[in-house]
Design an enzyme around this catalytic site. Structure first.
Site, PDB file in Angstrom:
ATOM      1  N   ASP A 152      44.823  33.037  45.030  1.00 53.19           N
ATOM      2  CA  ASP A 152      45.709  34.161  45.323  1.00 53.19           C
ATOM      3  C   ASP A 152      47.076  33.879  44.714  1.00 53.19           C
ATOM      4  O   ASP A 152      47.311  32.810  44.135  1.00 53.19           O
ATOM      5  CB  ASP A 152      45.827  34.385  46.838  1.00 53.19           C
ATOM      6  CG  ASP A 152      46.005  35.866  47.196  1.00 53.19           C
ATOM      7  OD1 ASP A 152      46.795  36.546  46.506  1.00 53.19           O
ATOM      8  OD2 ASP A 152      45.369  36.338  48.151  1.00 53.19           O
ATOM      9  N   HIS A 210      39.862  47.682  45.117  1.00 60.05           N
ATOM     10  CA  HIS A 210      40.264  49.065  45.409  1.00 60.05           C
ATOM     11  C   HIS A 210      41.773  49.266  45.288  1.00 60.05           C
ATOM     12  O   HIS A 210      42.253  50.394  45.342  1.00 60.05           O
ATOM     13  CB  HIS A 210      39.754  49.514  46.782  1.00 60.05           C
ATOM     14  CG  HIS A 210      40.421  48.853  47.953  1.00 60.05           C
ATOM     15  ND1 HIS A 210      39.735  48.510  49.087  1.00 60.05           N
ATOM     16  CD2 HIS A 210      41.697  48.475  48.196  1.00 60.05           C
ATOM     17  CE1 HIS A 210      40.558  47.969  49.969  1.00 60.05           C
ATOM     18  NE2 HIS A 210      41.753  47.940  49.435  1.00 60.05           N
TER      19      HIS A 210
END
Length: 344
Positions: free
Chosen positions: A219, A257
């Site tokens: 991340d 998304h």
């Protein structure tokens, strides 16, 4: 005189308009600690109204609990099948067990999802969906409501970061419990990279189920800086728009998304480059079904916040195949399904 059709429409209008009653009734019950209180009593017997009142007096150090108001809240929760009523005793249902935050009533606690969805910050964004539709460019309802993107808002209001953390943890716990029931493809993976893995909590659960997996939590540096150390999980900072660490399995949960097709394709291509031959990409995200109310509700939630891009089966298949993947398979679970594809 109103026709029967008009009368039915009027009734439906009221029901639709008062749809907010359910989440805020749940929020009131959680703040009162009702589900934890009921869980203390025998699952066969449940708790009476008087027993709940007595526990509330102790819990909240309150001499006076409004019994009639509490009864109305409990009555609504029973109607919604959040609580069960057997004679004069209130008991838990599968739904309310998800909101018990202590003990062994459930392995899953979804209180963080409820707190996020009913927070004043989130609710304020709903008031600006119309503005987001009218504005050109990248404006969204959250920006219209708060004057800044979510990441900037969190930086300016660190107290909201705890709400987001709890939201993500609830989703991660609930999702892992669901997807491991419908998907067993992790067992063949040796090195699993979780792209956008946040704190690494999901990977920690996967490693507990499959101890042979070498897990990499990947991340942004600011996220990894606050990620705890989990056994068997290596935290690696970086940006998926630039590169993805190598592995024979790459996992993306509620991540793609956030990106329109062009940027999503760039990330998926980086995943393709990082995978070994015949490696697999595993995506946990909503596979939009326009015939499901839950999917449409979630899409509206995303519309009320920052921009999100929901994809149908065809949309996911096109994205993956355009980036060099094949053998696309779907493993359905609501609301977030698993999409698996193999590197060509």
């Amino acid at each position: 005189m109103a026709t029967s059709e008009q009368m039915e429409a009027y009734s439906q209008f009221w029901s639709l308009t008062l749809g907010f009653a359910a989440p805020f009734a749940l929020k009131a019950a959680v703040k009162l600690d009702i589900f934890n209180i009921v869980s203390k009593f025998s699952s066969e017997q449940g708790a009476t109204l008087d027993e709940i009142i007595q526990e509330l007096r102790i819990k909240h150090d309150a001499d006076s609990i409004q019994a009639e108001r509490l009864f109305r809240l409990l009555r609504f929760l029973v109607f919604k099948k959040v609580l069960a009523l057997n004679g004069a005793r209130y008991g838990l249902t599968p739904m309310s067990r998800l909101l018990v935050s202590h003990g062994s009533s459930s392995d899953v606690f979804v209180g963080g999802i409820l707190s996020f969805c009913t927070s004043e910050v989130t609710q304020r964004s709903w008031q600006h969906v119309d503005a987001a539709i009218k504005r050109p460019g990248d404006s969204n309802a959250f920006v219209e409501a708060h004057g800044m993107e979510p990441q900037d808002y969190v930086a300016a209001h660190p107290e909201f970061w705890k709400v987001i953390e709890d939201f993500r943890l609830s989703i991660s716990t609930a999702t892992s419990a669901t997807i491991t029931r419908v998907y067993d493809g992790f067992k063949s993976v040796k090195r699993l990279v979780d792209v956008g893995g946040d704190t690494g909590s999901f990977l920690a659960q996967i490693v507990r189920l499959y101890p042979h997996i070498q897990a990499v939590n990947f991340d942004l540096p600011r996220v990894i800086a606050n990620a705890p150390a989990y056994p068997g999980v290596e935290n690696v900072p970086g940006d998926a728009m630039d590169f993805v660490p190598p592995g024979d399995g790459i996992f993306l949960k509620s991540f793609l998304h956030m990106f329109a097709d062009a940027d999503a394709a760039k990330i998926v291509k980086n995943c393709h480059s990082a995978l070994e031959s015949d490696g697999k990409i595993i995506i946990c995200d909503m596979v939009m079904d326009e015939g499901k109310e839950l999917h449409l509700q979630l899409d509206m939630m995303f519309l009320s916040g920052s921009q999100r891009y929901q994809r149908t089966k065809a949309g996911w298949k096109n994205l993956l195949e355009s980036c060099g993947f094949g053998s696309v398979r779907f493993f359905e679970a609501d609301p977030f399904s698993i999409t698996e594809a193999i590197k060509n």
